[in-house]
Design a protein around this motif. Structure first.
Motif, mmCIF file in Angstrom:
data_model
loop_
_atom_site.group_PDB
_atom_site.id
_atom_site.type_symbol
_atom_site.label_atom_id
_atom_site.label_comp_id
_atom_site.label_asym_id
_atom_site.label_seq_id
_atom_site.Cartn_x
_atom_site.Cartn_y
_atom_site.Cartn_z
ATOM 1 N N TRP B 193 16.111 -3.321 -2.731
ATOM 2 C CA TRP B 193 15.730 -3.181 -1.317
ATOM 3 C C TRP B 193 15.902 -1.760 -0.801
ATOM 4 O O TRP B 193 14.991 -1.230 -0.126
ATOM 5 N N PRO B 194 17.017 -1.097 -1.109
ATOM 6 C CA PRO B 194 17.108 0.312 -0.674
ATOM 7 C C PRO B 194 15.953 1.170 -1.209
ATOM 8 O O PRO B 194 15.498 2.092 -0.540
ATOM 9 N N SER B 195 15.459 0.844 -2.429
ATOM 10 C CA SER B 195 14.324 1.626 -2.957
ATOM 11 C C SER B 195 13.076 1.415 -2.105
ATOM 12 O O SER B 195 12.318 2.358 -1.853
ATOM 13 N N LEU B 196 12.855 0.182 -1.684
ATOM 14 C CA LEU B 196 11.684 -0.075 -0.830
ATOM 15 C C LEU B 196 11.807 0.656 0.511
ATOM 16 O O LEU B 196 10.814 1.100 1.090
ATOM 17 N N MET B 197 13.053 0.776 0.961
ATOM 18 C CA MET B 197 13.279 1.476 2.236
ATOM 19 C C MET B 197 12.979 2.971 2.126
ATOM 20 O O MET B 197 12.731 3.641 3.125
ATOM 21 N N MET B 198 12.999 3.478 0.892
ATOM 22 C CA MET B 198 12.756 4.921 0.711
ATOM 23 C C MET B 198 11.395 5.360 1.251
ATOM 24 O O MET B 198 11.193 6.534 1.543
ATOM 25 N N PHE B 199 10.450 4.434 1.314
ATOM 26 C CA PHE B 199 9.112 4.819 1.789
ATOM 27 C C PHE B 199 9.074 4.998 3.303
ATOM 28 O O PHE B 199 8.069 5.426 3.844
ATOM 29 N N GLY B 200 10.189 4.660 3.935
ATOM 30 C CA GLY B 200 10.266 4.859 5.378
ATOM 31 C C GLY B 200 9.764 3.643 6.128
ATOM 32 O O GLY B 200 9.301 2.674 5.522
ATOM 33 N N PRO B 201 9.859 3.708 7.458
ATOM 34 C CA PRO B 201 9.483 2.572 8.295
ATOM 35 C C PRO B 201 8.019 2.209 8.103
ATOM 36 O O PRO B 201 7.234 3.004 7.585
ATOM 37 N N SER B 202 7.670 1.020 8.521
ATOM 38 C CA SER B 202 6.257 0.614 8.507
ATOM 39 C C SER B 202 5.452 1.603 9.336
ATOM 40 O O SER B 202 5.986 2.220 10.257
ATOM 41 N N ASP B 203 4.175 1.733 8.981
ATOM 42 C CA ASP B 203 3.338 2.753 9.620
ATOM 43 C C ASP B 203 3.421 2.709 11.145
ATOM 44 O O ASP B 203 3.476 3.740 11.813
ATOM 45 N N ALA B 204 3.460 1.496 11.669
ATOM 46 C CA ALA B 204 3.460 1.340 13.134
ATOM 47 C C ALA B 204 4.716 1.976 13.747
ATOM 48 O O ALA B 204 4.676 2.466 14.879
ATOM 49 N N ASP B 205 5.831 1.995 12.976
ATOM 50 C CA ASP B 205 7.092 2.499 13.522
ATOM 51 C C ASP B 205 7.472 3.881 12.997
ATOM 52 O O ASP B 205 8.601 4.320 13.146
ATOM 53 N N SER B 206 6.550 4.552 12.337
ATOM 54 C CA SER B 206 6.899 5.828 11.720
ATOM 55 C C SER B 206 6.539 6.969 12.666
ATOM 56 O O SER B 206 5.363 7.226 12.919
ATOM 57 N N PRO B 207 7.564 7.648 13.210
ATOM 58 C CA PRO B 207 7.310 8.604 14.293
ATOM 59 C C PRO B 207 6.447 9.811 13.905
ATOM 60 O O PRO B 207 5.679 10.306 14.722
ATOM 61 N N HIS B 208 6.558 10.277 12.656
ATOM 62 C CA HIS B 208 5.855 11.527 12.315
ATOM 63 C C HIS B 208 4.535 11.301 11.587
ATOM 64 O O HIS B 208 3.828 12.239 11.276
ATOM 65 N N SER B 209 4.230 10.048 11.282
ATOM 66 C CA SER B 209 3.150 9.783 10.325
ATOM 67 C C SER B 209 1.756 10.245 10.756
ATOM 68 O O SER B 209 1.071 10.910 9.990
ATOM 69 N N ALA B 210 1.353 9.868 11.989
ATOM 70 C CA ALA B 210 -0.039 10.114 12.391
ATOM 71 C C ALA B 210 -0.370 11.604 12.332
ATOM 72 O O ALA B 210 -1.370 12.021 11.740
ATOM 73 N N GLN B 211 0.492 12.423 12.935
ATOM 74 C CA GLN B 211 0.240 13.863 12.947
ATOM 75 C C GLN B 211 0.249 14.429 11.521
ATOM 76 O O GLN B 211 -0.583 15.264 11.168
ATOM 77 N N SER B 212 1.202 13.971 10.698
ATOM 78 C CA SER B 212 1.275 14.459 9.317
ATOM 79 C C SER B 212 0.019 14.111 8.532
ATOM 80 O O SER B 212 -0.403 14.867 7.662
ATOM 81 N N MET B 213 -0.574 12.978 8.837
ATOM 82 C CA MET B 213 -1.801 12.601 8.150
ATOM 83 C C MET B 213 -2.942 13.513 8.593
ATOM 84 O O MET B 213 -3.751 13.949 7.782
ATOM 85 N N LYS B 214 -2.988 13.819 9.880
ATOM 86 C CA LYS B 214 -4.058 14.674 10.390
ATOM 87 C C LYS B 214 -3.968 16.066 9.744
ATOM 88 O O LYS B 214 -4.978 16.670 9.399
#
Lengths: 252, 314
Positions: B193-214
């Motif tokens: 389970w800790p390994s699965l957590m390494m990918f970070g929060p689900s996309d909806a809850d990931s604060p930096h994701s959208a901008q980083s994708m852009k």
């Protein structure tokens, strides 16, 4: 003792020296004074474990009783280890660690250089590879000795303290017994006298540049080659051998 | 304002055209800041990650394993170095980055706040933790910032060796004595389970994701990467006869992926907040190494200064 027995013991001595020092250097991993030193220490530990394996594999073959390098490393006890006493000494501060390596390297390099001319082809080949690695070890440990000695007041004091504390173990590096006598005669290993001169010369040169003083040759602690060690070795082996001892016969 | 706007457009056009951004190129402050945060976290993870693995160098059960583990931990230190250098290309010094780690200001991968309790944990860390890290790192080989992308190419090669050696350790244990098998299964149970957590929060809850994708710093979402990892790892576990500790894990014929159970995000957030099993030890160990190494670094600097002075005088 015949030459066969002497060769076996000699390979164990070389293997144990490198294995024990490699283990000690590995203890630094992740705790070094800077990242570059973590890399340098593990690099050195890797070289030494490689050399240890070469000698222990050869020892296992020479013995011819079906034991492996791992049997020799993990299933011999304190009195059966024949490493020199210097390498089992505790890491201490970084000056102790460097100084221990420097004294070892200053002896190890001329020894391996001489062993490249061994009448035993296998030993000559092992030494041929080791010489390149050990030259680098001596270069870097010398550089640190000089930096410490001629660096700050604190580093100077630490380096001199380490040197004074470890000097007593340098005698054990040069002890010669029947094993050496038989193998020297057969041209397998070199006489220690020229190795001693090379060691003295390196130490003199490096200490002069480092503005450190060579300790006087007082009492020398010896006995490693006969398996009479300092108390530190038992703890090291207890740690190193625990899994093999706890799960006899298991494969890893 | 118009100028900055134009510069931003040029920057984004370059990113969109898949051209690498290089250190001397103009970049938005937020892009720089985002990269410094991400790359330094990555560097810290490599360095802190040496601790749980270094923990077993002295007890590695064979000379071959000892040599492999030494080589692996040495690689991690090397990765830390490249990455700190990549951070320096963005104008943040290694001292500053290191201070942020030691003060607890900067984060590192939470996975390293879990302890390596048995030898099988060294297998599990290689197989699962490095395996999960690779998912991210393969993606980062195509990241928009040139120095980061190039560092990743080399790092990925080494990490894939790490993953294989970890999996091999687990395979050998799984085939071994009943005690060894139990050790392997227990390690998988604790690290899954800790390994699965390494990918970070689900996309909806990931604060930096959208901008980083852009900005193409990130190219795939946390959830996408997690899914690839699960699909791959479940099969690997089957091959060596170990059981993934998730009763809800099931192949979904429709999506052609595995469905899996709920991740305990409370635990994740708790470990990030500093309350994992080893947060305090890890940070204490880094601080101790740094403070006890101060005289060594001072000596090296003092000696270098003396040398330079002598050279100048000559």
């Amino acid at each position: 003792m015949d030459q066969h027995q002497a060769l076996l013991t000699y390979c164990l001595r070389r293997g144990d020296d490198n294995l024990i020092l490699s283990h000690r250097l590995g203890e630094w991993c992740g705790h070094g004074p800077q990242l570059e030193e973590d890399i340098a220490l593990t690099n050195r530990a890797l070289d030494l474990i490689g050399q240890a394996r070469n000698y222990l594999q050869y020892a296992a073959e020479v013995e011819g009783k079906g034991r492996t390098e791992d049997d020799l490393a993990f299933l011999r006890s304190e009195r059966q280890f024949v490493n020199t006493m210097l390498v089992e000494q505790l890491n201490g501060d970084y000056a102790h660690t460097i100084c221990r390596s420097f004294l070892y390297d200053a002896w190890h390099l001329p020894l391996q250089q001489a062993l490249t001319k061994s009448a035993d082809e296998r030993i000559a080949a092992i030494a041929g590879k080791a010489v390149k690695e050990v030259s680098y070890h001596l270069r870097t440990s010398s550089e640190w000795m000089i930096r410490f000695g001629d660096g700050t007041e604190e580093s100077h004091v630490r380096a001199q303290t380490a040197l004074d504390a470890l000097w007593t173990f340098t005698g054990d590096l040069f002890v010669q017994d029947d094993v050496d006598a038989i193998l020297v005669k057969a041209g397998v290993v070199p006489d220690m006298a020229p190795i001693r001169s090379a060691f003295d010369k390196t130490v003199e040169t490096v200490l002069a540049e480092a503005t450190l003083e060579r300790p006087v040759d007082g009492h020398m602690a010896t006995g490693g080659r006969q398996g009479k060690h300092s108390e530190h070795l038992g703890y090291l082996l207890a740690e190193m051998q625990y899994l093999q001892r706890a799960h006899p016969g298991a494969q890893w | 304002m118009t100028d900055v706007k134009t510069l931003e457009d040029v920057f984004q056009a370059k990113v969109d055209a898949e051209q690498k951004i290089e250190p001397k190129d103009w970049m938005p402050d937020a892009y720089r800041k985002n990269l410094v945060r991400q790359i330094s976290q990555h560097a810290h993870s490599e360095v802190v990650g040496m601790l749980p693995e270094g923990n077993w160098i002295g007890r590695a059960p064979s000379l071959r394993r000892k040599a492999i583990l030494l080589a692996k931990v040495q690689d991690e230190a090397g990765h830390g170095l490249y990455l700190y250098s990549a951070v320096e290309t963005l104008g943040t010094s290694r001292e500053k980055t290191n201070d942020d780690l030691n003060s607890g200001k900067a984060k590192y991968s939470s996975i390293f706040n879990y302890p390596t309790l048995t030898w099988a944990d060294i297998g599990a860390v290689g197989w699962l933790v490095d395996g999960a890290a690779i998912m991210n790192q393969v993606m980062l080989c195509r990241t928009s910032y040139g120095p980061y992308a190039r560092a990743m190419v080399r790092i990925c090669k080494e990490e894939s060796f790490h993953q294989r050696q970890g999996y091999e350790i687990m395979g050998v244990l799984a085939k071994g004595t009943p005690e060894q098998r139990e050790m392997a299964q227990d390690a998988l149970n604790r690290w899954w389970w800790p390994s699965l957590m390494m990918f970070g929060p689900s996309d909806a809850d990931s604060p930096h994701s959208a901008q980083s994708m852009k900005w193409k710093i990130k190219r795939q979402s946390n959830d996408e990467l997690r899914q690839i990892f699960i699909d791959r790892t479940v099969q690997q576990a089957e091959v060596i006869g170990l059981t993934i500790p998730d009763p809800e894990l099931k192949w979904n014929e429709e999506t052609k992926h595995y469905d899996w159970g709920e991740i305990d995000w409370t635990e994740f957030n708790n470990v990030i907040a500093g309350n994992g099993p080893c947060n305090r030890e890890r940070l204490a160990a880094r601080n101790k190494a740094h403070s006890e190494g101060a005289w060594v670094r001072d000596a090296a600097m003092a000696y270098a200064a003396k040398k330079a002075k002598k050279k100048q005088a000559a």
